[in-house]
Design a protein around this motif. Structure first.
Motif, PDB file in Angstrom:
ATOM      1  N   SER A  17       0.815  -1.232   0.000  1.00 41.11           N
ATOM      2  CA  SER A  17       0.000   0.000   0.000  1.00 41.11           C
ATOM      3  C   SER A  17       0.844   1.275   0.000  1.00 41.11           C
ATOM      4  CB  SER A  17      -1.013  -0.017   1.141  1.00 41.11           C
ATOM      5  OG  SER A  17      -0.317  -0.061   2.353  1.00 41.11           O
ATOM      6  N   GLY A  18       1.977   1.282   0.743  1.00 37.89           N
ATOM      7  CA  GLY A  18       2.826   2.482   0.761  1.00 37.89           C
ATOM      8  C   GLY A  18       3.385   2.773  -0.628  1.00 37.89           C
ATOM      9  N   VAL A  19       3.854   1.718  -1.283  1.00 38.10           N
ATOM     10  CA  VAL A  19       4.422   1.875  -2.640  1.00 38.10           C
ATOM     11  C   VAL A  19       3.325   2.334  -3.599  1.00 38.10           C
ATOM     12  CG1 VAL A  19       5.633   0.677  -4.529  1.00 38.10           C
ATOM     13  CG2 VAL A  19       6.068   0.014  -2.143  1.00 38.10           C
ATOM     14  N   LEU A  20       2.134   1.773  -3.404  1.00 39.02           N
ATOM     15  CA  LEU A  20       1.010   2.128  -4.283  1.00 39.02           C
ATOM     16  C   LEU A  20       0.695   3.621  -4.188  1.00 39.02           C
ATOM     17  CD1 LEU A  20      -1.257   1.216  -6.181  1.00 39.02           C
ATOM     18  CD2 LEU A  20      -2.630   0.649  -4.163  1.00 39.02           C
ATOM     19  N   GLN A  21       0.630   4.112  -2.961  1.00 39.31           N
ATOM     20  CA  GLN A  21       0.320   5.539  -2.781  1.00 39.31           C
ATOM     21  C   GLN A  21       1.384   6.416  -3.435  1.00 39.31           C
ATOM     22  OE1 GLN A  21      -0.211   6.318   1.391  1.00 39.31           O
ATOM     23  NE2 GLN A  21      -2.064   5.069   1.439  1.00 39.31           N
ATOM     24  N   ASN A  22       2.663   6.052  -3.210  1.00 38.21           N
ATOM     25  CA  ASN A  22       3.755   6.840  -3.817  1.00 38.21           C
ATOM     26  C   ASN A  22       3.692   6.767  -5.342  1.00 38.21           C
ATOM     27  OD1 ASN A  22       4.680   7.450  -1.317  1.00 38.21           O
ATOM     28  ND2 ASN A  22       6.257   5.843  -1.268  1.00 38.21           N
ATOM     29  N   THR A  23       3.324   5.603  -5.851  1.00 44.62           N
ATOM     30  CA  THR A  23       3.257   5.445  -7.314  1.00 44.62           C
ATOM     31  C   THR A  23       2.128   6.299  -7.887  1.00 44.62           C
ATOM     32  OG1 THR A  23       3.946   3.154  -6.968  1.00 44.62           O
ATOM     33  CG2 THR A  23       3.239   3.731  -9.173  1.00 44.62           C
ATOM     34  N   GLN A  24       0.990   6.313  -7.195  1.00 43.50           N
ATOM     35  CA  GLN A  24      -0.143   7.128  -7.692  1.00 43.50           C
ATOM     36  C   GLN A  24       0.250   8.602  -7.777  1.00 43.50           C
ATOM     37  OE1 GLN A  24      -2.716   5.896  -4.543  1.00 43.50           O
ATOM     38  NE2 GLN A  24      -3.785   4.342  -5.771  1.00 43.50           N
ATOM     39  N   VAL A  25       0.899   9.087  -6.713  1.00 41.11           N
ATOM     40  CA  VAL A  25       1.289  10.510  -6.681  1.00 41.11           C
ATOM     41  C   VAL A  25       2.322  10.798  -7.773  1.00 41.11           C
ATOM     42  CG1 VAL A  25       2.453  12.267  -5.265  1.00 41.11           C
ATOM     43  CG2 VAL A  25       0.765  10.731  -4.223  1.00 41.11           C
ATOM     44  N   ALA A  26       3.325   9.914  -7.876  1.00 41.44           N
ATOM     45  CA  ALA A  26       4.409  10.144  -8.855  1.00 41.44           C
ATOM     46  C   ALA A  26       3.873  10.023 -10.290  1.00 41.44           C
ATOM     47  CB  ALA A  26       5.532   9.131  -8.616  1.00 41.44           C
ATOM     48  N   PHE A  27       2.923   9.128 -10.501  1.00 41.93           N
ATOM     49  CA  PHE A  27       2.346   8.946 -11.844  1.00 41.93           C
ATOM     50  C   PHE A  27       1.603  10.215 -12.270  1.00 41.93           C
ATOM     51  CE2 PHE A  27      -0.585   7.572 -15.065  1.00 41.93           C
ATOM     52  CZ  PHE A  27      -0.011   6.474 -15.685  1.00 41.93           C
ATOM     53  N   ASP A  28       0.775  10.744 -11.348  1.00 41.09           N
ATOM     54  CA  ASP A  28       0.002  11.945 -11.696  1.00 41.09           C
ATOM     55  C   ASP A  28       0.914  13.142 -11.917  1.00 41.09           C
ATOM     56  OD1 ASP A  28      -2.308  10.502 -11.665  1.00 41.09           O
ATOM     57  OD2 ASP A  28      -2.904  11.092  -9.647  1.00 41.09           O
ATOM     58  N   ALA A  29       1.955  13.247 -11.082  1.00 44.54           N
ATOM     59  CA  ALA A  29       2.891  14.383 -11.235  1.00 44.54           C
ATOM     60  C   ALA A  29       3.605  14.275 -12.586  1.00 44.54           C
ATOM     61  CB  ALA A  29       3.898  14.372 -10.097  1.00 44.54           C
ATOM     62  N   ALA A  30       4.030  13.057 -12.935  1.00 44.59           N
ATOM     63  CA  ALA A  30       4.762  12.879 -14.203  1.00 44.59           C
ATOM     64  C   ALA A  30       3.836  13.147 -15.386  1.00 44.59           C
ATOM     65  CB  ALA A  30       5.335  11.467 -14.271  1.00 44.59           C
ATOM     66  N   SER A  31       2.586  12.686 -15.300  1.00 45.51           N
ATOM     67  CA  SER A  31       1.694  12.901 -16.444  1.00 45.51           C
ATOM     68  C   SER A  31       1.399  14.392 -16.607  1.00 45.51           C
ATOM     69  CB  SER A  31       0.416  12.066 -16.333  1.00 45.51           C
ATOM     70  OG  SER A  31      -0.343  12.458 -15.239  1.00 45.51           O
ATOM     71  N   GLN A  32       1.321  15.120 -15.482  1.00 49.95           N
ATOM     72  CA  GLN A  32       1.097  16.574 -15.597  1.00 49.95           C
ATOM     73  C   GLN A  32       2.289  17.270 -16.264  1.00 49.95           C
ATOM     74  OE1 GLN A  32      -0.033  17.984 -11.683  1.00 49.95           O
ATOM     75  NE2 GLN A  32      -1.915  16.787 -11.852  1.00 49.95           N
ATOM     76  N   ARG A  33       3.495  16.791 -15.928  1.00 56.42           N
ATOM     77  CA  ARG A  33       4.707  17.417 -16.510  1.00 56.42           C
ATOM     78  C   ARG A  33       4.712  17.327 -18.034  1.00 56.42           C
ATOM     79  NH1 ARG A  33       7.349  15.522 -11.959  1.00 56.42           N
ATOM     80  NH2 ARG A  33       7.981  13.526 -12.826  1.00 56.42           N
ATOM     81  N   TYR A  34       4.167  16.239 -18.573  1.00 57.75           N
ATOM     82  CA  TYR A  34       4.287  16.021 -20.022  1.00 57.75           C
ATOM     83  C   TYR A  34       2.970  16.179 -20.787  1.00 57.75           C
ATOM     84  CZ  TYR A  34       8.930  14.368 -18.968  1.00 57.75           C
ATOM     85  OH  TYR A  34      10.231  14.306 -18.543  1.00 57.75           O
ATOM     86  N   TYR A  35       1.889  16.485 -20.046  1.00 58.57           N
ATOM     87  CA  TYR A  35       0.565  16.513 -20.682  1.00 58.57           C
ATOM     88  C   TYR A  35       0.501  17.529 -21.834  1.00 58.57           C
ATOM     89  CZ  TYR A  35      -4.464  16.834 -21.289  1.00 58.57           C
ATOM     90  OH  TYR A  35      -5.714  16.833 -21.846  1.00 58.57           O
ATOM     91  N   ASP A  36       0.969  18.762 -21.552  1.00 60.84           N
ATOM     92  CA  ASP A  36       0.868  19.816 -22.577  1.00 60.84           C
ATOM     93  C   ASP A  36       1.673  19.451 -23.813  1.00 60.84           C
ATOM     94  OD1 ASP A  36      -0.751  21.237 -20.969  1.00 60.84           O
ATOM     95  OD2 ASP A  36       0.799  22.627 -20.254  1.00 60.84           O
TER      96      ASP A  36
END
Ligand SMILES: O=C(O)CCC(=O)C(=O)O
Length: 279
Positions: A17-36
Motif C-alpha cells: 500500500s505504501g508503494v502504491l500511494q507513492n506510485t499514484q502521486v508520482a504517476f500523476d505528477a509525471a503525467s502533468q509534466r508532459y501533458y501539454d
C-alpha cells in the motif's frame, strides 16, 4: 504452471500500500509534466490521440525503479523468464475514453524471426501494473487463454462479444494488482467505454542477450544500478562475461573463453617482447 497453459496470470494486491500511494502521486505528477507536450504533439499530428505514454518513466521517480524488481513479484518473474532476465522496455500509459488502440487479438511477437513462439513461453513477458481500480468498461485487458500455443498461421479468432464468449477472458483489476502475460498470447485492450482515463504501468522483460530499449535504462545508472540484480536488469555489461552467460545467481564461467583470453594475452606479450628486442 498455470502461466504455461493459460499464458497469463492476474496477481492481486502485489503492490504494497505504501508503494502504491507513492506510485499514484508520482504517476500523476509525471503525467502533468508532459501533458501539454503530448496535447501539442496530437495537435500538430505527430502524437497519438487515443493514449498518452509518459516518456522515460524510470526517470520520473525512484518508485518506478522500485517496481522493476518488486519483491512480491520478482521471484515469479525470474521463474518465468529465467536467471538471465533483463528489462526490455517500459511504458506508463493513460488510455482515454474511446475505442481501443490495439489490434484485435494480436501477439506482439508476430514479426519476430528465429523463435518457435508456440513452444517458448518465456521469450518476452509483460507486466501491466494497475494503480487504480478499473471499471469493467474502462479499457480492460482481454486474453484468449492458451492461444500462445496455437500453431503458426492459425487463423485469428473472431469474437463478437468478449463478455459472452467462453474463449476469451477479460481482467478487471483493482489498484495494486498486476497482470503478467506471455506476449505471444493473443490479447488486446478493450474499448474504454467509461468516462474515466485508464492508467497503467507496463514493464516488459526478456533475456540479457536480447537488445533492449532506451526506456528500460534509468539515466542515473550510478544511483539506480546499485546491486548486481539491478545491473543485470538495466543491461550493464561485465567485462569478460558473455551476454549468454549472465545469471542473477552467479554468472557462468566459460573455461574456453578464459583459455582464449590468456592465450591472446600471451600473444600480445610475445609481440611486445619481439618489438622491444628488434625495434
Ligand atoms: O492495454 C494496453 O495498454 C496495451 C495492451 C497490449 O496490447 C500490450 O501490452 O501488448
Amino acid at each position: 504452471m498455470k502461466f504455461e497453459t493459460q499464458g497469463f496470470l492476474h496477481l492481486k494486491e502485489v503492490i504494497p500500500s505504501g508503494v502504491l500511494q507513492n506510485t499514484q502521486v508520482a504517476f500523476d505528477a509525471a503525467s502533468q509534466r508532459y501533458y501539454d507536450q503530448w496535447r501539442q504533439s496530437v495537435k500538430v499530428g505527430t502524437g497519438e490521440a487515443r493514449f498518452f505514454d509518459i516518456p522515460n518513466i524510470l526517470d520520473q521517480g525512484s518508485v518506478f525503479v522500485d517496481l522493476v524488481d518488486l519483491s512480491t513479484i520478482f521471484e515469479l518473474l525470474v521463474d518465468i523468464v529465467g536467471q538471465d532476465i533483463q528489462l526490455n522496455h517500459t511504458h506508463a500509459r493513460l488510455f482515454y475514453p474511446g475505442p481501443t488502440f490495439t489490434p484485435p487479438w494480436h501477439s506482439d511477437m508476430m514479426s519476430v524471426l528465429g523463435v518457435d513462439h508456440a513452444h517458448t513461453s518465456n521469450f518476452l513477458v509483460k507486466i501491466h501494473y494497475f494503480i487504480e481500480d478499473l471499471r469493467p468498461d474502462q479499457g480492460c485487458l482481454a486474453f484468449i487463454p492458451g492461444s500462445h500455443r496455437y500453431p503458426a498461421k492459425h487463423p485469428t479468432p473472431v469474437i463478437a462479444d468478449v463478455e459472452k464468449s467462453p474463449a476469451a477472458v477479460k481482467i478487471v483489476p483493482k489498484a495494486g494488482d498486476a497482470v503478467i502475460f506471455n506476449t505471444h498470447l493473443l490479447h488486446m485492450a478493450l474499448d474504454n467505454r467509461s468516462d474515466v482515463v485508464r492508467k497503467s504501468i507496463i514493464y516488459a522483460y526478456s533475456h540479457y542477450w536480447m537488445k533492449h530499449y532506451a526506456n528500460s535504462v534509468p539515466t542515473d545508472l550510478e544511483r539506480f544500478a546499485n546491486t548486481p540484480q539491478r545491473k543485470q536488469l538495466f543491461g550493464v555489461d561485465i567485462e569478460g562475461v558473455p551476454y549468454f552467460n549472465r545469471r542473477l545467481q552467479g554468472n557462468i564461467d566459460q573455461p574456453w573463453h578464459s583459455t582464449l583470453l590468456s592465450a591472446s594475452k600471451r600473444l600480445i606479450k610475445r609481440a611486445l617482447l619481439r618489438n622491444s628486442t628488434f625495434g
